[in-house]
Design a protein around this motif. Sequence first.
Motif, mmCIF file in Angstrom:
data_model
loop_
_atom_site.group_PDB
_atom_site.id
_atom_site.type_symbol
_atom_site.label_atom_id
_atom_site.label_comp_id
_atom_site.label_asym_id
_atom_site.label_seq_id
_atom_site.Cartn_x
_atom_site.Cartn_y
_atom_site.Cartn_z
ATOM 1 N N VAL A 168 46.523 45.341 13.688
ATOM 2 C CA VAL A 168 45.155 44.945 14.427
ATOM 3 C C VAL A 168 44.335 44.749 13.330
ATOM 4 C CG1 VAL A 168 44.437 47.438 14.628
ATOM 5 C CG2 VAL A 168 43.436 45.385 16.069
ATOM 6 N N VAL A 169 43.543 43.748 13.310
ATOM 7 C CA VAL A 169 42.511 43.156 12.312
ATOM 8 C C VAL A 169 41.177 43.406 13.101
ATOM 9 C CG1 VAL A 169 41.718 41.468 10.874
ATOM 10 C CG2 VAL A 169 44.097 41.675 11.301
ATOM 11 N N VAL A 170 40.128 44.189 12.541
ATOM 12 C CA VAL A 170 38.874 44.490 13.223
ATOM 13 C C VAL A 170 37.923 43.739 12.399
ATOM 14 C CG1 VAL A 170 37.170 45.942 14.238
ATOM 15 C CG2 VAL A 170 39.543 46.715 14.046
ATOM 16 N N ALA A 171 37.353 42.628 13.113
ATOM 17 C CA ALA A 171 36.336 41.886 12.104
ATOM 18 C C ALA A 171 35.004 41.584 13.053
ATOM 19 C CB ALA A 171 36.977 40.605 11.706
ATOM 20 N N ALA A 184 43.512 45.385 -0.163
ATOM 21 C CA ALA A 184 44.182 44.603 0.961
ATOM 22 C C ALA A 184 43.590 44.352 2.157
ATOM 23 C CB ALA A 184 45.774 45.027 1.096
ATOM 24 N N LEU A 185 42.139 45.091 2.273
ATOM 25 C CA LEU A 185 41.374 45.132 3.437
ATOM 26 C C LEU A 185 42.026 46.052 4.539
ATOM 27 C CD1 LEU A 185 38.738 43.513 3.097
ATOM 28 C CD2 LEU A 185 40.444 42.344 2.148
ATOM 29 N N GLN A 186 42.705 47.031 3.911
ATOM 30 C CA GLN A 186 43.478 47.927 4.894
ATOM 31 C C GLN A 186 42.658 49.099 5.093
ATOM 32 O OE1 GLN A 186 47.624 48.676 3.978
ATOM 33 N NE2 GLN A 186 48.044 48.367 6.074
ATOM 34 N N LEU A 226 46.114 48.576 10.041
ATOM 35 C CA LEU A 226 44.832 48.673 10.489
ATOM 36 C C LEU A 226 43.875 47.879 9.357
ATOM 37 C CD1 LEU A 226 42.310 48.937 12.557
ATOM 38 C CD2 LEU A 226 42.562 51.407 11.662
ATOM 39 N N TYR A 227 43.279 46.799 9.590
ATOM 40 C CA TYR A 227 42.544 46.048 8.698
ATOM 41 C C TYR A 227 41.099 45.901 8.915
ATOM 42 C CZ TYR A 227 47.317 44.926 6.840
ATOM 43 O OH TYR A 227 48.398 44.913 6.103
ATOM 44 N N ALA A 228 40.274 45.817 8.228
ATOM 45 C CA ALA A 228 38.598 45.802 8.729
ATOM 46 C C ALA A 228 38.378 45.129 7.733
ATOM 47 C CB ALA A 228 38.085 47.104 8.421
ATOM 48 N N LEU A 229 37.605 43.683 8.217
ATOM 49 C CA LEU A 229 36.912 42.550 7.417
ATOM 50 C C LEU A 229 35.572 42.342 7.876
ATOM 51 C CD1 LEU A 229 39.973 39.836 8.261
ATOM 52 C CD2 LEU A 229 40.133 42.122 6.895
ATOM 53 N N GLY A 230 35.086 41.457 6.878
ATOM 54 C CA GLY A 230 33.615 40.887 6.832
ATOM 55 C C GLY A 230 32.529 41.965 7.084
ATOM 56 N N ASP A 231 31.545 41.758 7.818
ATOM 57 C CA ASP A 231 30.321 42.608 7.759
ATOM 58 C C ASP A 231 30.656 43.939 7.665
ATOM 59 O OD1 ASP A 231 29.133 40.097 7.375
ATOM 60 O OD2 ASP A 231 28.155 40.170 9.354
ATOM 61 N N ALA A 250 33.196 36.786 3.838
ATOM 62 C CA ALA A 250 33.969 37.029 4.911
ATOM 63 C C ALA A 250 34.989 36.405 5.152
ATOM 64 C CB ALA A 250 33.072 36.948 6.301
ATOM 65 N N LEU A 251 35.237 34.914 4.559
ATOM 66 C CA LEU A 251 36.360 34.096 4.695
ATOM 67 C C LEU A 251 37.180 34.695 3.494
ATOM 68 C CD1 LEU A 251 34.542 30.818 4.776
ATOM 69 C CD2 LEU A 251 35.875 31.966 6.912
ATOM 70 N N GLN A 252 36.768 35.354 2.272
ATOM 71 C CA GLN A 252 37.519 35.723 1.335
ATOM 72 C C GLN A 252 38.398 36.832 1.917
ATOM 73 O OE1 GLN A 252 34.626 36.492 -1.625
ATOM 74 N NE2 GLN A 252 35.678 35.191 -3.164
ATOM 75 N N HIS A 253 37.636 37.665 2.572
ATOM 76 C CA HIS A 253 38.361 38.976 3.498
ATOM 77 C C HIS A 253 39.456 38.424 4.427
ATOM 78 C CE1 HIS A 253 34.802 42.052 3.169
ATOM 79 N NE2 HIS A 253 35.167 41.476 2.009
ATOM 80 N N GLY A 254 39.153 37.508 4.931
ATOM 81 C CA GLY A 254 40.221 36.795 5.926
ATOM 82 C C GLY A 254 41.403 36.134 5.106
ATOM 83 N N LEU A 255 41.139 35.833 4.220
ATOM 84 C CA LEU A 255 42.307 35.063 3.350
ATOM 85 C C LEU A 255 43.326 36.237 2.741
ATOM 86 C CD1 LEU A 255 43.863 32.698 2.251
ATOM 87 C CD2 LEU A 255 42.154 32.430 0.527
ATOM 88 N N ALA A 256 42.335 37.098 2.115
ATOM 89 C CA ALA A 256 43.127 38.161 1.390
ATOM 90 C C ALA A 256 43.910 39.141 2.218
ATOM 91 C CB ALA A 256 41.882 39.064 0.590
#
Length: 528
Positions: A218-221, A377-379, A384-389, A408-414
């Motif tokens: 799951v990616v929580v953004a 890795a935003l993990q 479980l990943y958490a991105l953005g703000d 936020a876009l960088q987080h998504g790509l990475a």
Amino acid sequence: MTHAPLRVRTADVPDGGMASFPHGDRKVLVVRDGDELRAFDAKCPHAGADLGKGLRCGARVVCPWHHATFSADDGHLLEPPALDGLKRYTLTRDGDAWEVAEEAQAPAKPPQGAADGHTLVVGGGAAGFMVAQSLRAAGYTGDLTMVTQEERAPYDRTALSKAYLTGKKKPETLPLGGGDWAQKQRVTLRSGVRAEKLDHAAKRLHLAGGEVLPYDRVVVATGASPKPLKVPGADLDGVYPLRSLADAEALRAAAQGARVVVVGSSFIGLEAASSLVGEGGAQSVTVVGQDAEVLGRALTPRVGRAIRRLHEDKGVRFVLEAEVERLDGGEKVEAVTLKGGERLDADLVLLGIGVSPNTDLLAEWRDEKGAVHVDAALQLAPDLYALGDIAAAPTVLGEMRVEHWRVALQHGLAAAQAILDVPGAAPMDARVPFFWTQQYGKSLRYVGHADSLDETHLWGDPDTLNFIEFTFDGEHTVAASGMGRDADLVAFEELLRLGRAPVAAEVRAGEFSLPERLRDAAPSGRLS
């Protein structure tokens, strides 16, 4: 319309560099390494800048406007805010000249990884969009589901306070990736749905209404929500936040002929003010700020004053070092009363006083400020990943939580590259924060991050909107903002990334060319 074929001599392009050339109604970007040339569309797919006016740093081609970055080898995307790589042209060699094919080919695929299973993305903002987009681009074969509380697919929020408020950008142009993005990318889009609880031990997401979605990762953004104004009268009609397209639609309609008071003198408030006072149709715009000068947390007073004067020349009034006591009116707001007694007539009040991260789903991980702390890795935990703000993530300057679109876009790509284990991908701790703001057609760009403005140095003159201001942490130069210095700011970002930024003493000694410094510091050839 036919035109002569484009022919480029090897000597027309500097070795290890690049140049753009007219090609009918287009431009072609040609990069050179020794006797080898490669050609791409020179128009940045994000906002149309001529990439030939940007900079090349080894295997990286960087856009001069918003720092989208592409591979000089095959044109694939390395850094947003562009969402895709560069179209390519076939070159045919004829002696010391190269003929460019008439038609461009599709962008090259980025480096591929491998993963399957069901990935669930919670949130339809920039980070959520980019992780889904990047997963598919880099070879993800599993199921993708996106849950978003908004009633629409992901869209470009950066336009809301700018071109959308002025009417220059229409709603149909806002969706990221186009109106059929979800279908094209094989994303099951669950819009207008609220996530209530994340049970990560069981790998289940509970939705409002009782539905439960299982997942493999799951990616929580979930982004952030505007902070409310906690004063009497804040619940009156005519008080608006500006975070969503629905907010912007309501604000644009209400602003026609209105006396607008903007509470907050930071970026969102000033962007909205610049849009509403002109083509946005407001009768008048007044900005109320607590600080002694606008943008006081990011810029020194001298630079802030120059930005304020840009607004004042267009008719915006400022009341600074002021706080709101209450909002007055019957059912609808009629005035803003400040502490000290000044009363500002208002038909509409726009709130631009910051946002709070939406981390209720991740309550067991969040800190006292509401952020969650992730790795490069935003993990946050296994799968479980958490991105953005919401995410405090590593950067080249250390861990930080940054509320800006490009980050936020960088987080998504990475995160997508980490999920797929893409070879050679850059983690977040190898990336540099960057954001921009545009007001009255003038762009201010900001590279890096500074916790304080205690130590700064200025090149150029803010009053002419041609300057670059550096901020230091001890002897380290950690941030630079500027206008009219696009090449310098691109070079500074790349120097920060390489760990080769000039130290404070060098900056204070006098102006020099940052692009030349980058050419000396950058890796040569096709190595990144």
